[in-house]
Design a protein around this motif. Structure first.
Motif, PDB file in Angstrom:
ATOM      1  N   THR A 165       0.860  -1.182   0.000  1.00  0.00           N
ATOM      2  CA  THR A 165       0.000   0.000   0.000  1.00  0.00           C
ATOM      3  C   THR A 165       0.894   1.229   0.000  1.00  0.00           C
ATOM      4  O   THR A 165       2.070   1.163   0.382  1.00  0.00           O
ATOM      5  N   TYR A 166       0.353   2.323  -0.478  1.00  0.00           N
ATOM      6  CA  TYR A 166       1.118   3.575  -0.557  1.00  0.00           C
ATOM      7  C   TYR A 166       0.124   4.697  -0.832  1.00  0.00           C
ATOM      8  O   TYR A 166      -1.035   4.443  -1.158  1.00  0.00           O
ATOM      9  N   VAL A 167       0.599   5.926  -0.716  1.00  0.00           N
ATOM     10  CA  VAL A 167      -0.260   7.088  -0.964  1.00  0.00           C
ATOM     11  C   VAL A 167       0.224   7.786  -2.228  1.00  0.00           C
ATOM     12  O   VAL A 167       1.421   8.007  -2.395  1.00  0.00           O
ATOM     13  N   VAL A 168      -0.704   8.083  -3.134  1.00  0.00           N
ATOM     14  CA  VAL A 168      -0.376   8.850  -4.337  1.00  0.00           C
ATOM     15  C   VAL A 168      -0.991  10.237  -4.190  1.00  0.00           C
ATOM     16  O   VAL A 168      -2.171  10.360  -3.851  1.00  0.00           O
ATOM     17  N   LYS A 169      -0.195  11.264  -4.420  1.00  0.00           N
ATOM     18  CA  LYS A 169      -0.722  12.632  -4.404  1.00  0.00           C
ATOM     19  C   LYS A 169      -0.689  13.159  -5.829  1.00  0.00           C
ATOM     20  O   LYS A 169       0.344  13.177  -6.487  1.00  0.00           O
ATOM     21  N   GLY A 171      -1.894  16.594  -7.557  1.00  0.00           N
ATOM     22  CA  GLY A 171      -2.460  17.916  -7.285  1.00  0.00           C
ATOM     23  C   GLY A 171      -2.918  17.966  -5.841  1.00  0.00           C
ATOM     24  O   GLY A 171      -2.143  17.675  -4.937  1.00  0.00           O
ATOM     25  N   ALA A 172      -4.190  18.293  -5.633  1.00  0.00           N
ATOM     26  CA  ALA A 172      -4.695  18.409  -4.264  1.00  0.00           C
ATOM     27  C   ALA A 172      -5.406  17.129  -3.826  1.00  0.00           C
ATOM     28  O   ALA A 172      -6.097  17.104  -2.821  1.00  0.00           O
ATOM     29  N   ARG A 173      -5.248  16.064  -4.611  1.00  0.00           N
ATOM     30  CA  ARG A 173      -5.991  14.837  -4.342  1.00  0.00           C
ATOM     31  C   ARG A 173      -5.056  13.756  -3.813  1.00  0.00           C
ATOM     32  O   ARG A 173      -3.967  13.547  -4.348  1.00  0.00           O
ATOM     33  N   TYR A 174      -5.509  13.096  -2.754  1.00  0.00           N
ATOM     34  CA  TYR A 174      -4.711  12.030  -2.142  1.00  0.00           C
ATOM     35  C   TYR A 174      -5.438  10.707  -2.306  1.00  0.00           C
ATOM     36  O   TYR A 174      -6.645  10.622  -2.077  1.00  0.00           O
ATOM     37  N   GLU A 175      -4.694   9.674  -2.711  1.00  0.00           N
ATOM     38  CA  GLU A 175      -5.289   8.342  -2.820  1.00  0.00           C
ATOM     39  C   GLU A 175      -4.444   7.348  -2.056  1.00  0.00           C
ATOM     40  O   GLU A 175      -3.235   7.254  -2.295  1.00  0.00           O
ATOM     41  N   TYR A 385      10.857   1.541   0.632  1.00  0.00           N
ATOM     42  CA  TYR A 385      10.920   2.875   1.226  1.00  0.00           C
ATOM     43  C   TYR A 385      10.495   3.928   0.211  1.00  0.00           C
ATOM     44  O   TYR A 385      10.318   3.626  -0.970  1.00  0.00           O
ATOM     45  N   ALA A 386      10.300   5.148   0.704  1.00  0.00           N
ATOM     46  CA  ALA A 386       9.959   6.262  -0.180  1.00  0.00           C
ATOM     47  C   ALA A 386      11.232   7.032  -0.471  1.00  0.00           C
ATOM     48  O   ALA A 386      12.092   7.175   0.386  1.00  0.00           O
ATOM     49  N   SER A 387      11.350   7.519  -1.712  1.00  0.00           N
ATOM     50  CA  SER A 387      12.516   8.307  -2.073  1.00  0.00           C
ATOM     51  C   SER A 387      12.074   9.442  -2.982  1.00  0.00           C
ATOM     52  O   SER A 387      10.873   9.670  -3.186  1.00  0.00           O
ATOM     53  N   GLU A 388      13.046  10.134  -3.535  1.00  0.00           N
ATOM     54  CA  GLU A 388      12.732  11.303  -4.341  1.00  0.00           C
ATOM     55  C   GLU A 388      13.600  11.301  -5.578  1.00  0.00           C
ATOM     56  O   GLU A 388      14.796  11.038  -5.510  1.00  0.00           O
ATOM     57  N   VAL A 389      13.019  11.558  -6.742  1.00  0.00           N
ATOM     58  CA  VAL A 389      13.807  11.746  -7.958  1.00  0.00           C
ATOM     59  C   VAL A 389      13.363  13.056  -8.579  1.00  0.00           C
ATOM     60  O   VAL A 389      12.179  13.233  -8.887  1.00  0.00           O
ATOM     61  N   ARG A 390      14.277  13.982  -8.716  1.00  0.00           N
ATOM     62  CA  ARG A 390      13.998  15.312  -9.262  1.00  0.00           C
ATOM     63  C   ARG A 390      12.763  15.935  -8.610  1.00  0.00           C
ATOM     64  O   ARG A 390      11.861  16.434  -9.286  1.00  0.00           O
ATOM     65  N   ASP A 414       2.965  12.161  -7.108  1.00  0.00           N
ATOM     66  CA  ASP A 414       3.950  11.799  -6.102  1.00  0.00           C
ATOM     67  C   ASP A 414       3.507  10.518  -5.419  1.00  0.00           C
ATOM     68  O   ASP A 414       2.345  10.384  -5.081  1.00  0.00           O
ATOM     69  N   VAL A 415       4.431   9.608  -5.179  1.00  0.00           N
ATOM     70  CA  VAL A 415       4.102   8.401  -4.419  1.00  0.00           C
ATOM     71  C   VAL A 415       4.888   8.453  -3.118  1.00  0.00           C
ATOM     72  O   VAL A 415       6.059   8.824  -3.109  1.00  0.00           O
ATOM     73  N   ARG A 416       4.251   8.096  -2.022  1.00  0.00           N
ATOM     74  CA  ARG A 416       4.936   8.123  -0.721  1.00  0.00           C
ATOM     75  C   ARG A 416       4.268   7.159   0.243  1.00  0.00           C
ATOM     76  O   ARG A 416       3.262   6.547  -0.092  1.00  0.00           O
ATOM     77  N   GLU A 417       4.828   7.051   1.449  1.00  0.00           N
ATOM     78  CA  GLU A 417       4.254   6.291   2.551  1.00  0.00           C
ATOM     79  C   GLU A 417       3.957   4.827   2.208  1.00  0.00           C
ATOM     80  O   GLU A 417       2.841   4.347   2.402  1.00  0.00           O
ATOM     81  N   PRO A 418       4.952   4.084   1.689  1.00  0.00           N
ATOM     82  CA  PRO A 418       4.684   2.691   1.359  1.00  0.00           C
ATOM     83  C   PRO A 418       4.675   1.785   2.588  1.00  0.00           C
ATOM     84  O   PRO A 418       5.324   2.091   3.602  1.00  0.00           O
TER      85      PRO A 418
END
Lengths: 427, 188
Positions: A165-169, A171-175, A385-390, A414-418
């Protein structure tokens, strides 16, 4: 000696081919030291399927970094039964293991899938199964076959048929989404215009606890994945966050601020029987249960900087576990309880690190980015884990020996919080 | 070196692949999660015990001079709502004391008014640890307002951590803008 670059490129191409339809794309970096050479012969009859089962099995095994693919093509006839196997051919190609099998249509839209794993040097069968499944279940079956092969050849349980599971952001919408471990089949389980953080799988994989800000403050919920029924676990004055399940699934550790600073409490999964666990004037947060349920590790700045501590689950003295550096956060136990992963700040970088609890020895698993929120796969071999590219959030994974890395990216957002789910026990 | 070259090649391959049209992936019947919950704040949300937002507006005590809401009057210090912090600090700087005093006085004089202090942090580091740091900033202002006579029952300190940045840049100016408390009145 095979050319390692060519092998990896081949793997990469295989992966790209296999993941062209995925919502999460996976990219491998690095490779294991002793990869097992395995030949996966096409299943007899699988060319009539919407997707070849062996493509999914190959992609799973290669992605683990522990296998290398041996060419199984170019034969006058592809074996599907042990007596059809000409072992010298596979020995010459360098295969240690060979998978063969078949797919046959049954009545009522069902399929009979058979596979056998053979030891090439010993000319013996290692494992064999057959499955009767619907077309929709073929993908899961492929992952189960990959799990069986992985377990037989490495000794560890496979995690190819688990979910993440993970969170996709966007714009202003979170899934909050749930997907198969290979990134396929992503489904939203919660959509919100306010942030969602800290998803945590129940031990049976049937529910996810998380923090939602949809009432303009952080509140902890549990949501069933099958019924979507949702319950409030903690909604007290102040902030409610950082849910962690006890291994028996009955209780959660949560972080509340109702009595002052951020402190750790235990609460039943239905929100009853709240008990305060820590009593410091500092920040105590990010609790995580040991697999035996006896300990809780957590982040605290009681010593002046955020460090990781361990305390008995019923309260009592906390023992400091991290000593290097001024910022060690987000601890998560390994499934065997002997070590934990966490995030360590080194200069401007935030790295995934692994500490052995008895020796206190620390190994950096990543060293180049801004990494967050590590969690173990249920077999302890991979850390997600979550990371960042550009500047964009992505998910990444590293083998627990630091050798193999994967990246999961989505096309938009953006994908985060896996968080990696438990081994599926539903079959 | 080989790894570097490989990464470049892989990146190129992946980029080349990025235009592949997406199709809906195969579904596995018994593992498909049920339909998602759509969490619109106004819709089917279980009533929280502490509500940060209610629909009825706060009615400020009208003064003979101006019936305008002092909370909205740009000339009134009560319209100023943000308190900024240094990196890794929850110390309230002296320059914000008049603002905090004004809000404390307003709450004391308007017993029906309720305020939430929302703590925020910049994006660096753990989300949960930042949530706790934001809470500490919100608590610092709440405590000061309580000492200045604002009734505790009219105040709630919550944290947004790094989740709702006002500035989205990845530079010191943006980070400074996000190390902030906001005072928000019920109904706003």
């Amino acid at each position: 000696m095979p050319n390692p670059i060519r092998t990896l490129l081949f793997c990469a191409l295989l992966l790209i081919a296999a993941s062209a339809r995925a919502q999460l794309k996976i990219d491998i970096i690095g490779g294991g030291a002793n990869q097992i050479p395995i030949a996966i012969a096409a299943l007899k009859g699988e060319n009539t399927l919407p997707q070849r089962i062996t493509d999914i099995i190959s992609a799973d095994l290669i992605r683990s970094g522990l296998f290398k693919s041996v060419d199984a093509g170019g034969l006058p006839s592809v074996p599907s039964e042990p007596q059809e196997v000409q072992y010298p051919v596979w020995t010459a190609r360098g295969a240690d293991a060979l998978m063969i099998g078949s797919v046959t249509a049954l009545s009522g839209g069902q399929w009979d899938v058979r596979f056998r794993l053979l030891d090439v040097p010993k000319q013996q069968q290692l494992v064999a199964y057959n499955y009767q499944v619907s077309t929709e279940q073929l993908r899961t079956t492929a992952h189960q076959i990959a799990d069986a092969i992985y377990e037989k050849l490495t000794g560890d349980p496979g995690v190819f048929s688990t979910r993440i599971t993970y969170v996709v952001k966007r714009g202003a919408r979170y899934e909050l989404q749930v997907a198969d471990a290979d990134g396929f089949g992503a489904q939203p389980v919660l959509v919100s215009n306010e942030p969602i953080i800290s998803p945590s799988w129940s031990p049976d994989g049937a529910s996810i606890a998380y923090v939602s800000f949809q009432t303009k403050k952080p509140v902890v919920y549990i949501q069933s994945l099958t019924t979507t029924q949702r319950t409030v676990v903690a909604n007290f004055k102040g902030s409610n966050s950082s849910p962690a399940w006890s291994p028996d699934g009955r209780r959660l550790a949560v972080v509340l601020t109702k009595d002052g600073s951020s402190q750790i409490y235990l609460v039943n999964a239905d929100g009853s029987n709240l008990v305060r666990l820590t009593n410091s004037r500092a920040i105590d947060t990010e609790p995580n249960f040991s697999p035996d349920g006896q300990w809780i590790i957590f982040t605290s700045d009681r010593g002046g900087s955020p460090q990781i501590y361990r305390m008995p689950v019923n309260g009592g003295n906390a023992e400091r576990l991290t000593f290097d550096g001024s910022y060690n956060v987000s601890p998560r136990y390994a499934p065997d309880g002997k070590s934990f992963v966490f995030i360590q700040r080194n200069g401007n970088r935030f790295n995934v690190a692994l500490e052995d609890i008895s020796t206190k020895q620390v190994q950096l698993l990543t060293d180049d980015g801004i990494d967050e929120s590590p969690s173990f796969a249920p077999n302890g071999r991979i850390v997600l884990y979550a990371s960042e590219v550009r500047g964009r959030g992505i998910l990444a994974a590293v083998s627990s020996d630091g050798r193999v890395r994967q990246r999961f990216t989505v096309d938009i957002g953006d994908v985060r919080e896996p968080a990696w789910g438990p081994i599926w026990k539903g079959h | 070196m080989n790894k570097l070259i490989l990464s470049v090649i892989l990146a190129g391959l992946l980029a080349a692949c990025a235009s592949t049209p997406e199709q809906s992936p195969a579904k596995v019947e018994d593992r498909t999660p049920a339909a998602p919950i759509t969490a619109e704040p106004a819709k089917s949300e279980p009533a929280p015990k502490v509500t940060a937002i209610e629909r009825k507006p706060v009615v400020a005590t009208p003064t003979p001079a101006a019936a305008a809401n002092p909370l909205k009057d740009p000339g009134n210090i009560l319209s100023k709502r943000s308190i900024f912090f240094e990196y890794d600090s929850d110390a309230v700087k002296d320059e914000y004391k008049p603002l905090i005093t004004a809000h404390a006085t307003y709450l004391k004089q308007n017993s029906s008014a309720k305020a939430t202090i929302q703590g925020n942090t910049d994006e660096r580091g753990s989300r949960e640890y930042n949530l706790a740091l934001g809470q500490r900033r919100a608590d610092a202002v709440k405590q000061m307002m309580t000492l200045l006579g604002a009734p505790e029952a009219q105040l709630e300190a919550v944290s947004f951590g790094e989740e709702k940045p006002r500035a989205t840049g990845k530079d010191d100016t943006s980070y400074a803008e996000n190390r902030r408390d906001d005072i928000v009145y019920q109904g706003e």
